[in-house]
Design a protein around this motif. Structure first.
Motif, mmCIF file in Angstrom:
data_model
loop_
_atom_site.group_PDB
_atom_site.id
_atom_site.type_symbol
_atom_site.label_atom_id
_atom_site.label_comp_id
_atom_site.label_asym_id
_atom_site.label_seq_id
_atom_site.Cartn_x
_atom_site.Cartn_y
_atom_site.Cartn_z
ATOM 1 N N GLU A 187 0.830 -1.207 0.000
ATOM 2 C CA GLU A 187 0.000 0.000 0.000
ATOM 3 C C GLU A 187 0.861 1.252 0.000
ATOM 4 N N THR A 190 1.904 1.809 -3.557
ATOM 5 C CA THR A 190 0.795 2.329 -4.361
ATOM 6 C C THR A 190 0.577 3.805 -4.083
ATOM 7 N N TRP A 302 -5.642 8.845 -1.331
ATOM 8 C CA TRP A 302 -5.738 7.490 -0.796
ATOM 9 C C TRP A 302 -6.906 6.744 -1.425
ATOM 10 N N VAL A 307 -6.647 2.676 -1.004
ATOM 11 C CA VAL A 307 -6.214 2.403 0.370
ATOM 12 C C VAL A 307 -7.280 2.921 1.324
#
Length: 381
Positions: A187, A190, A302, A307
């Motif tokens: 994450e 990303t 996000w 996420v």
């Protein structure tokens, strides 16, 4: 009449005043004559209480005056940015002119009921419309604790008249324990692809240090490169000195000269006026990353990265990674700045996936070594 029976109660209740002091509650009695005698005895006790208040020179104090004084003398020095709005909500629900000595268990119960109806901003839908969700039981309990702090400081420090303090613990809501959310390495990668470098580096700094969102708004006066430390005022007004790792040191060192006061800044993508502070931001110029700005940018980037986490989960990530590497709960407590290790253990003592996997692997050899059950042996013969 000072004696009455509510529609939904089998018991008689009393409600009377002596001067400006109110006394109310349930007699816990079903018979009116018995309840009348109970009330008369309660009036005698109430008169004694009022006489003692007068003798002590205590003065009636309204909730609004108490909250204002508490904020000026104490609350404004704390790092929690949500306290001011919580105080205002308390005054709105209970009433600005309500005297502290009139705040009994019934008033507190009604406050909790009303507060539990409040909502907070959530994400936005596909059309960009703002969505809302109910506040948690934890938030309601924090508001209850805030009222208790105001009442007790007024009683102990300001000689305010308190007739009978509510039984606070019976008004607390049951909190749902939320599992600790850790940001994974995948994450992080990303997020690196969708976030601007300035916000990505601030996120990385947050994971290294475990600082709360409010403390991430660092100024250069808090940074000491010679000793490789930063100084912050943590939750509860507690001063902390936090060492800088090599990576954290480098993240701060490269930002020298970008802004005269603030450490973490960003380049404005377009010319606009900041909705929170009203300041004009010029495209290409650098401006501080604020508490609200961090939240606004997080909601956009996000979500784009897929996420689903909170900014506070960066702090949880620090705690979980530290515990996994060191196995030392005391070190986790020191890094996160918890004043009591009980707070640390509340979140970071549950078995992790790795703990469970290690336990399974540890028991596997024993399972292999065990002899076959006798029933199977006989069948084989």
């Amino acid at each position: 009449m000072s004696l009455y029976r509510p529609k939904r109660s089998p018991f008689w209740h009393y409600d009377f005043r002596i001067d400006r002091y109110r006394f109310s509650g349930s007699t816990k009695l079903r018979d009116e004559n018995d309840a009348t005698r109970f009330e008369e005895a309660r009036k005698v006790d109430a008169q004694i209480i009022v006489d003692r208040i007068r003798a002590a020179g205590a003065e009636p104090l309204t909730l609004k005056a108490a909250c204002d004084r508490w904020w000026t003398t104490h609350g404004a020095k704390l790092s929690d940015t949500k306290i001011k709005s919580a105080l205002e909500r308390l005054v709105e629900i209970i009433g600005a002119k309500t005297y502290l000595h009139d705040i009994n268990d019934d008033v507190v119960a009604r406050m909790v009921e009303e507060r539990a109806k409040d909502v907070r901003r959530d994400q936005v839908d596909e059309k960009g419309r703002q969505l809302y969700r109910p506040i948690t039981a934890t938030t309601v309990n924090r508001t209850l604790d805030l009222l208790r702090r105001v009442v007790r400081r007024a009683r102990d420090n300001w000689n305010a008249a308190i007739v009978r303090e509510p039984v606070w613990k019976k008004h607390r809501l049951k909190e749902t324990k939320r599992p600790v959310r850790e940001i994974t390495a995948a994450e992080e990668s990303t997020l690196d692809q969708v976030e601007d470098l300035d916000f990505a580096e601030l996120r990385r700094f947050a994971i290294i240090t475990g600082l709360r969102r409010a403390n991430l708004v660092l100024t250069w006066s808090q940074v000491d490169f010679e000793l490789a430390v930063i100084r912050v005022i943590a939750k509860g007004g507690v001063p902390r000195v936090l060492p800088l790792s090599t990576e954290a040191y480098a993240l701060l060192w490269k930002r020298r000269g970008q802004h005269a006061e603030f450490v973490f800044t960003f380049k404005a993508r377009r010319t606009r006026r900041c909705p929170h502070h009203g300041t004009l931001q010029i495209k290409g110029e650098r401006y501080p990353i604020t508490y609200f700005g961090l939240g606004s940018r997080k909601r956009v980037t996000w979500k784009a990265a897929g996420v689903d986490a909170r900014i506070h989960d960066l702090r949880h990530t620090t705690g979980m990674r530290t515990l996994r590497k060191t196995g030392n709960l005391r070190v986790v407590q020191r890094i996160l700045g918890h004043t009591d290790i009980a707070i640390t253990s509340k979140f970071y003592t549950d078995a992790t996936v790795e703990d469970m996997r290690a336990a399974m692997e540890a028991t596997a050899p024993r399972q292999v070594e065990q002899a076959q059950p006798k029933a199977i042996e006989k069948k084989g013969d």
